[in-house]
Design a protein around this motif. Structure first.
Motif, short mmCIF file in Angstrom:
data_model
loop_
_atom_site.label_atom_id
_atom_site.label_comp_id
_atom_site.label_asym_id
_atom_site.label_seq_id
_atom_site.Cartn_x
_atom_site.Cartn_y
_atom_site.Cartn_z
N ALA A 1 0.99 -1.36 -0.07
CA ALA A 1 0.00 -0.04 0.04
C ALA A 1 0.82 0.97 -0.14
O ALA A 1 0.68 2.30 -0.73
CB ALA A 1 -0.83 -0.09 1.46
N VAL A 2 1.84 1.32 0.87
CA VAL A 2 2.90 2.34 1.02
C VAL A 2 3.45 2.57 -0.26
O VAL A 2 3.66 3.63 -0.99
CB VAL A 2 3.97 2.31 2.09
N LEU A 3 4.18 1.45 -0.90
CA LEU A 3 5.02 1.43 -2.06
C LEU A 3 4.16 1.82 -3.44
O LEU A 3 4.73 2.74 -4.20
CB LEU A 3 5.72 0.11 -2.35
N GLY A 4 2.79 1.32 -3.45
CA GLY A 4 2.11 1.69 -4.50
C GLY A 4 1.82 3.05 -4.43
O GLY A 4 1.68 3.87 -5.74
N GLY A 5 1.58 3.71 -3.48
CA GLY A 5 1.36 5.27 -3.49
C GLY A 5 2.64 6.05 -3.76
O GLY A 5 2.64 6.90 -4.55
N LEU A 6 3.77 5.68 -3.41
CA LEU A 6 4.94 6.42 -3.58
C LEU A 6 5.29 6.29 -4.99
O LEU A 6 5.81 7.26 -5.63
CB LEU A 6 6.20 5.81 -2.63
N LEU A 7 5.31 4.98 -5.67
CA LEU A 7 5.45 4.89 -6.73
C LEU A 7 4.60 5.64 -7.97
O LEU A 7 5.21 6.24 -9.01
CB LEU A 7 5.58 3.35 -7.48
N PRO B 1 -4.28 9.62 -0.30
CA PRO B 1 -4.02 8.16 -0.28
C PRO B 1 -2.63 7.86 0.14
O PRO B 1 -2.39 6.91 0.72
CB PRO B 1 -4.47 7.98 -1.84
N LEU B 2 -1.68 8.51 -0.19
CA LEU B 2 -0.25 8.34 0.23
C LEU B 2 -0.18 8.55 1.47
O LEU B 2 0.65 7.70 2.22
CB LEU B 2 0.53 9.60 -0.64
N ALA B 3 -0.79 9.66 2.18
CA ALA B 3 -0.58 9.83 3.57
C ALA B 3 -1.40 8.59 4.28
O ALA B 3 -0.80 8.04 5.32
CB ALA B 3 -1.18 11.04 3.96
N ALA B 4 -2.33 8.05 3.81
CA ALA B 4 -2.96 7.05 4.57
C ALA B 4 -2.16 5.98 4.44
O ALA B 4 -1.96 4.86 5.13
CB ALA B 4 -4.53 6.66 3.74
N GLY B 5 -1.65 5.44 3.39
CA GLY B 5 -0.50 4.25 3.10
C GLY B 5 0.49 4.63 4.02
O GLY B 5 0.73 3.55 4.80
N LEU B 6 1.08 5.65 4.10
CA LEU B 6 2.21 5.68 4.89
C LEU B 6 1.88 5.53 6.47
O LEU B 6 2.71 5.09 7.30
CB LEU B 6 2.78 7.05 4.83
N SER B 7 0.68 6.04 6.90
CA SER B 7 0.21 5.79 8.20
C SER B 7 0.25 4.07 8.48
O SER B 7 0.27 3.85 9.98
CB SER B 7 -1.21 6.12 8.46
N PHE B 8 0.07 3.35 7.66
CA PHE B 8 0.27 1.82 8.08
C PHE B 8 1.75 1.35 8.21
O PHE B 8 1.92 0.39 8.48
CB PHE B 8 -0.63 1.12 6.81
#
Length: 498
Positions: free
Chosen positions: A188-194, A334-341
């Motif tokens: 989830a985090v990597l998908g948002g970053l990429l 979405p990116l901030a939400a992913g990073l929260s995990f």
């Protein structure tokens, strides 16, 4: 998946005749020996790194495209109604074919299937990244799912046959469980970053160098592992269980979109149940069953896999619910939400690292119970979440501690699921365990989505929060059910029991 009744571990797995282990460990394939390595040799460390890298990559694939779906839809012209097939096509194949490929690995060679699956994964990932239309992308996802169904049980059975029962295997499975659970969060985090920094296409391309690296190194350090005599493949059983699983998974994924009362959902689930009953009847009659009924009848198989199913179903669906909370209630990107995990990912790594020590001290049954209680308490704590960002401390604390508990359950389940069986049945054991994992991941989100949607009354953030809290309460109740079944139906012992 059966486990020894006594406290003492059985004979070392991975060193019996006809079983290949890593070259250079002092144990030749096909040679029976009386002792097993007491510590990781340099070659075993390399085997561990290679297998864990492959498993981590596959776990990432489950969630890496979730954040990118709207962007992919716009870029390739996906109709909104077909967008879910990017995830569904992968999940169908990954869950539906796992048990079949787990047995194929036993019959025709685990390393052969592992390497072949990696080739398919690398090629399909490259094709997916280069896709210019929806049809090619969906085809790539189908082959990624098939590759996952092949590589996951083959890699896991190579892991269990390369490391003897006891502390070494528990440590390997602990790391494997931690990385696979962390991989789901990392996706989830990597998908948002990429997607934000480069392009959604890199969510596919990232698999290619990892697959190539493993393919180059693995043949030199991992020897083939298969039985001396190759039994016949149970074709009727393979067809019925694969079609049954496909129907069940399809019904579950559609239920999240169309509701549980939809005719096609009910027909799909009904057909799946009928086919699985046919599979059970077939297994009772064929001379070389895909899954021997005697194995399915063992407590550690039935109730150990029940604990694993609940662990994967609840934690992955909780990520979905909290993603909605972060974006729809608190207004995160979405990116901030992913990073929260990331905190949840840290909890799973801590839990996976601690699990072998906890199992060694208290046994798998107590570890299942302790981990489940920890997950239940901190999932229930999330019912205290409010509608502003001042509640982030509670979310971060609860996801970290709940992640630790969830990983204790997952590692204890995997140790139970792969202990006490002959090497020739390790592909079956890991295939069942992997099927449990992937079906749990697949079915959790549509179930909790349907619960949350049904509980939402009115509109706005407060209505969303009310629906999410209802689903979180159901999630916690399911976790508690898993604790109770483990406490009642599993016997004690160092590594579980029959």
């Amino acid at each position: 998946m059966s486990v020894a009744d006594s406290e003492a571990p059985g004979p070392p797995t991975g060193v019996a005749a006809g079983t290949g282990v890593a070259a250079g460990t002092g144990v030749a394939a096909g040679t029976a020996v009386g002792t097993a390595p007491a510590s990781l040799t340099p070659r075993l460390r390399l085997v561990l790194v290679l297998l864990l890298a492959a498993q981590f990559m596959l776990a990432v694939d489950f969630s890496i495209l979730n954040v990118a779906l709207p962007v992919i839809g716009e870029g390739l012209g996906f109709p909104l109604g077909r967008l879910q097939w990017i995830a569904t096509s992968f999940a169908l194949c990954a869950a539906g074919f796992t048990l079949l490929f787990g047995r194929v690995a036993d019959l025709f060679g685990r390393r052969r299937l592992f390497l072949g699956g990696l080739v398919v994964l690398g090629v399909s990932s490259l094709v997916g990244g280069l896709a210019q239309n929806p049809e090619v992308l969906i085809a790539a996802r189908v082959f990624q799912g098939l590759a996952t169904a092949a590589v996951t049980p083959a890699g896991l059975s190579l892991l269990t046959t390369s490391f003897p029962e006891g502390p070494l295997r528990e440590k390997a499975l602990g790391l494997n469980g931690a990385l696979m659970s962390a991989g789901f969060t990392t996706g989830a985090v990597l998908g948002g970053l990429l997607t934000d920094l480069l392009s959604w296409r890199w969510a596919f391309f990232v698999n290619v160098p990892v697959a190539l690296a493993v393919l180059v190194i693995a043949p030199t350090v991992i020897e083939e592992s298969r039985p001396d005599e190759r039994p016949k493949l149970d074709l009727p059983g393979a067809v019925s269980v694969t079609l049954g699983l496909l129907a069940v998974v399809f019904g579950l994924t559609r239920a999240g979109e169309k509701g549980w009362g939809s005719v096609d959902v009910l027909l799909s689930l009904g057909a799946g149940v009928v086919l699985l009953l046919v599979f059970h009847a077939v297994e009772r009659r064929v001379p070389a069953p895909l899954v021997p009924v005697a194995v399915l009848g063992k407590r550690s198989v039935a109730w150990g896999n029940a604990a694993g199913l609940i662990a994967f179903l609840t934690e992955t669906s909780l990520v979905f619910l909290l993603t909605l909370y972060l974006q729809e209630v608190l207004g995160f990107s979405p990116l901030a939400a992913g990073l929260s995990f990331g905190v949840l990912g840290l909890g799973t790594v801590v839990g996976g690292s601690a699990a072998p020590k906890v199992i060694g001290r208290f046994g798998t049954k107590r570890t299942l119970i302790v981990g489940g209680v920890l997950q239940f308490v901190f999932t229930a704590a999330l019912l205290g979440l409010g509608d502003d960002r001042s509640w982030m401390w509670l979310l971060l604390l609860a996801t970290f501690a709940g992640g630790v508990g969830n990983m204790l359950v997952i590692v204890a389940f995997m140790v139970t699921a792969t202990s006490g069986l002959a090497d020739g049945e390790q592909g079956l054991a890991t295939g069942l365990a992997t099927m449990t994992q992937q079906v749990g991941i697949t079915m959790g989100t549509p179930i909790m989505s349907a619960v949350a949607t049904a509980a939402m009354t009115g509109s706005g953030a407060s209505a969303v929060l009310g629906g999410l809290k209802t689903a979180i309460a159901v999630n916690a109740a399911v976790v508690l059910l898993g604790v109770l079944t483990s406490a009642v139906f599993l016997r004690g012992g160092r590594s579980g029991a029959r």
